[in-house]
Motif scaffolding. Structure first.
Motif, PDB file in Angstrom:
ATOM      1  N   LEU A  47       0.873  -1.076  -0.223  1.00 10.71           N
ATOM      2  CA  LEU A  47      -0.290  -0.122  -0.021  1.00 10.71           C
ATOM      3  C   LEU A  47       0.801   1.357  -0.065  1.00 10.71           C
ATOM      4  O   LEU A  47       1.620   1.332   0.880  1.00 10.71           O
ATOM      5  CB  LEU A  47      -0.995   0.034   1.282  1.00 10.71           C
ATOM      6  CG  LEU A  47      -1.827   1.219   1.389  1.00 10.71           C
ATOM      7  CD1 LEU A  47      -2.699   1.503   0.262  1.00 10.71           C
ATOM      8  CD2 LEU A  47      -2.401   1.273   2.743  1.00 10.71           C
ATOM      9  N   SER A  48       0.694   2.065  -0.981  1.00  7.64           N
ATOM     10  CA  SER A  48       1.427   3.349  -0.936  1.00  7.64           C
ATOM     11  C   SER A  48       0.449   4.509  -1.220  1.00  7.64           C
ATOM     12  O   SER A  48      -0.448   4.335  -2.113  1.00  7.64           O
ATOM     13  CB  SER A  48       2.490   3.468  -1.955  1.00  7.64           C
ATOM     14  OG  SER A  48       1.844   3.131  -3.230  1.00  7.64           O
ATOM     15  N   SER A  49       0.527   5.641  -0.523  1.00  2.68           N
ATOM     16  CA  SER A  49      -0.623   6.706  -0.956  1.00  2.68           C
ATOM     17  C   SER A  49       0.321   8.180  -0.781  1.00  2.68           C
ATOM     18  O   SER A  49       1.338   8.124  -0.018  1.00  2.68           O
ATOM     19  CB  SER A  49      -1.431   6.755   0.221  1.00  2.68           C
ATOM     20  OG  SER A  49      -0.987   6.687   1.622  1.00  2.68           O
ATOM     21  N   SER A  50      -0.201   9.231  -1.521  1.00  4.63           N
ATOM     22  CA  SER A  50       0.372  10.233  -1.358  1.00  4.63           C
ATOM     23  C   SER A  50      -0.042  11.284  -0.281  1.00  4.63           C
ATOM     24  O   SER A  50      -1.416  10.847   0.418  1.00  4.63           O
ATOM     25  CB  SER A  50      -0.009  11.161  -2.496  1.00  4.63           C
ATOM     26  OG  SER A  50       0.161  12.621  -2.724  1.00  4.63           O
ATOM     27  N   PHE A  72       1.875   8.135 -11.927  1.00  3.64           N
ATOM     28  CA  PHE A  72       1.498   9.086 -11.014  1.00  3.64           C
ATOM     29  C   PHE A  72       2.671  10.227 -11.253  1.00  3.64           C
ATOM     30  O   PHE A  72       3.758  10.159 -11.646  1.00  3.64           O
ATOM     31  CB  PHE A  72       1.657   8.352  -9.725  1.00  3.64           C
ATOM     32  CG  PHE A  72       0.525   7.443  -9.684  1.00  3.64           C
ATOM     33  CD1 PHE A  72      -0.806   7.824  -8.875  1.00  3.64           C
ATOM     34  CD2 PHE A  72       0.597   6.209  -9.953  1.00  3.64           C
ATOM     35  CE1 PHE A  72      -1.708   7.062  -8.630  1.00  3.64           C
ATOM     36  CE2 PHE A  72      -0.475   5.324  -9.837  1.00  3.64           C
ATOM     37  CZ  PHE A  72      -1.610   5.598  -9.228  1.00  3.64           C
ATOM     38  N   GLU A  80      -9.685   0.954 -11.144  1.00  2.00           N
ATOM     39  CA  GLU A  80      -8.918   2.174 -11.046  1.00  2.00           C
ATOM     40  C   GLU A  80     -10.142   3.278 -10.875  1.00  2.00           C
ATOM     41  O   GLU A  80     -11.205   3.052 -11.528  1.00  2.00           O
ATOM     42  CB  GLU A  80      -8.140   2.610 -12.347  1.00  2.00           C
ATOM     43  CG  GLU A  80      -7.615   3.833 -12.322  1.00  2.00           C
ATOM     44  CD  GLU A  80      -6.920   4.416 -13.839  1.00  2.00           C
ATOM     45  OE1 GLU A  80      -6.096   5.129 -13.757  1.00  2.00           O
ATOM     46  OE2 GLU A  80      -6.949   3.508 -14.783  1.00  2.00           O
ATOM     47  N   ASP A  87      -1.039  -4.617  -5.181  1.00  2.00           N
ATOM     48  CA  ASP A  87      -0.751  -3.332  -5.086  1.00  2.00           C
ATOM     49  C   ASP A  87      -1.840  -2.464  -5.094  1.00  2.00           C
ATOM     50  O   ASP A  87      -2.672  -2.364  -5.872  1.00  2.00           O
ATOM     51  CB  ASP A  87       0.075  -2.984  -6.262  1.00  2.00           C
ATOM     52  CG  ASP A  87       1.540  -3.738  -6.200  1.00  2.00           C
ATOM     53  OD1 ASP A  87       2.140  -3.888  -5.009  1.00  2.00           O
ATOM     54  OD2 ASP A  87       2.147  -4.165  -7.039  1.00  2.00           O
ATOM     55  N   GLY A 138      -2.674   8.198  -5.498  1.00  2.00           N
ATOM     56  CA  GLY A 138      -1.863   9.396  -5.648  1.00  2.00           C
ATOM     57  C   GLY A 138      -2.477  10.366  -6.762  1.00  2.00           C
ATOM     58  O   GLY A 138      -3.699  10.135  -7.043  1.00  2.00           O
ATOM     59  N   THR A 189      -2.432   1.625  -4.571  1.00  5.06           N
ATOM     60  CA  THR A 189      -1.725   3.019  -4.989  1.00  5.06           C
ATOM     61  C   THR A 189      -2.844   4.289  -5.092  1.00  5.06           C
ATOM     62  O   THR A 189      -3.649   4.069  -5.796  1.00  5.06           O
ATOM     63  CB  THR A 189      -0.815   3.241  -6.219  1.00  5.06           C
ATOM     64  OG1 THR A 189      -0.006   2.041  -6.387  1.00  5.06           O
ATOM     65  CG2 THR A 189      -0.168   4.545  -6.216  1.00  5.06           C
TER      66      THR A 189
END
Length: 461
Positions: free
Chosen positions: A341-344, A460, A449, A379, A383, A381
């Motif tokens: 997990l990745s986030s802005s 991104f 998405e 995954d 962003g 994301t």
């Protein structure tokens, strides 16, 4: 095939065909008139020349030397048009043949035109005699070749001038048609934008009154679609708000009513098991322990339902931490699946409704991935991407937001039907001005998405 041809091309083709028909008709008319015109000219000149010769012969006979005077008369007639004159000592057939061969050699018209005209040579023979002495015959042959040459030259000139004029007219009409039909292009592009969902598109009225009225009706349609879209979006927002309120109410009921009862049941079962153990009734003690375990399982299910109905972590810790907690819960529940997990940090600026949308989207996406994809790696994301200006987005922090969930599972089948959870997820995204896209990745697996705005470039920012 003809139905696929544009109206502009059809009109240009029609005008071109009319101009070509006019040119061909005029050209054929000129050539068809060549024969009668040449015969009339040749016969007229032959008759006039014969009359002139008849009037001049008495002077020749009275001349002191008739032979030179006769030769001088014939020589004076050599430059006449449409007629040939010669002095012959016989019937003149040889001279006629020579004149015909010379006319054919001198003619500049095509052979097909000469064959079509086929004007015979008119011959007039005037015998010349002084007394009993015959000096010969003056042979007058009508020659239509000059007139035919003139007709052919006029036809070519007419064809050239007509071609230039027709080309100029065709260019002018093509330009006129293009300018006249330009409002149709504007109307078509406006309808295309409306079809794609851009209800802010409007057609600029221009051109003839019919086109102005068409553009006005298109603009009325666009306004009606815009109003309907706004009403639909407002209705969806209200439905989502009502749904969230119902979820919150049910969560309160489960937490405040069902929760204490389950706790009391579990505590009572534990106390009963302790007393039965002290009394030595091990069978009843086992039943009480089993009841306590079942109540504990119900408490766990109740907590999971509460988490589904009302993400308490979202209200207490914010979106980023709530998503991390959600991901950690799935990692514990499914340790065999790698979840990234990745986030802005910018997503922390989202408003309350947008935060709930993002959380629900990830929640539903992970549920589908873990339950149905058979993936080994997932995954997530959140962003932002460079994007065009987004219409109908009340929360500025949504502009350019992209939430992407990818897995390496079996992908999305062509016959797969969206679940109720996915439909609700899509409604939440669309209510805030976004779009949901579900596809299969090139390397395998599914891609879900949510995008708010058309990206100007992949990836991104």
């Amino acid at each position: 095939m003809w139905q696929k041809v544009s109206l502009r091309y059809r009109l240009n083709l029609l005008f071109g065909a009319l101009l070509a028909s006019w040119m061909i008709f005029d050209f054929v008319r000129i050539l068809a008139d060549a024969g009668p015109r040449a015969r009339a000219e040749a016969e007229s000149m032959t008759r006039l020349t014969s009359e002139f010769v008849a009037m001049a012969l008495p002077h020749v006979r009275e001349a002191p030397e008739p032979e030179p005077a006769l030769a001088a008369l014939v020589d004076s007639l050599q430059n006449l048009r449409h007629v040939r004159v010669a002095l012959s000592g016989n019937d003149g057939l040889t001279i006629v043949g020579a004149f015909a061969a010379a006319a054919d050699a001198r003619s500049r018209v095509p052979s097909w035109l000469a064959a079509m005209v086929q004007t015979p040579l008119g011959v007039s023979t005037i015998p010349v005699a002084i007394g009993e002495r015959r000096l010969g015959s003056i042979v007058i042959v009508g020659d239509p070749s000059d007139e035919i040459d003139e007709v052919w030259a006029a036809a070519r000139t007419q064809a050239l001038a007509g071609g230039v004029l027709a080309l100029a007219l065709l260019c002018a009409t093509s330009l006129f048609i293009r300018r006249a039909l330009k409002p149709l292009d504007v109307a078509g592009s406006t309808l295309t934008r409306l079809e794609s969902g851009d209800y802010a598109a409007r057609a600029t009225p221009a051109g003839s009154p019919e086109f102005v009225e068409t553009c006005r009706k298109i603009n009325s349609l666009a306004q009606a679609l815009s109003d309907l879209s706004a009403a639909e979006a407002h209705l969806i927002e209200r439905l989502i708000d009502v749904q969230d309120e119902e979820r919150k109410t049910i969560a309160h009921e489960l937490h405040d009513e069902i929760g204490p009862h389950l706790f009391a049941l579990r505590a009572g079962a534990a106390m009963l098991a302790a007393r039965l153990r002290a009394g030595g009734d091990h069978v009843a003690e086992a039943a009480a322990v089993s009841l306590s375990a079942q109540v504990e399982s119900l408490q766990g299910q109740n907590r999971r339902i509460l988490a589904q109905l009302r993400p308490a972590a979202l209200e207490e810790f914010g979106l980023i931490d709530a998503l991390q907690i959600l991901a950690e819960q799935w990692r514990k529940a499914e340790p065999a699946v790698a979840l990234a997990l990745s986030s802005s940090e910018r997503i922390a600026e989202l408003g309350a409704r947008a935060r709930l949308m993002a959380y629900r989207f990830v929640q539903e996406g992970l549920t589908n991935a873990f339950r149905h994809s058979g993936a080994r790696h997932i995954d997530v994301t959140l962003g932002y991407v460079p994007t065009n200006k987004v219409a109908n987005v009340s929360d500025p922090a949504l502009s350019g937001l992209r939430i992407l969930i990818c897995d390496d599972g079996r992908g999305v089948g062509e016959q797969a039907k969206p679940s109720l959870g996915f439909l609700g997820m899509r409604e939440r995204v669309q209510a805030l001005g976004g779009e949901v896209v579900i596809s299969n990745a090139l390397e395998g697996g599914a891609r879900i998405e949510a995008i708010f705005g058309a990206p100007t470039q992949p990836g991104f920012a």
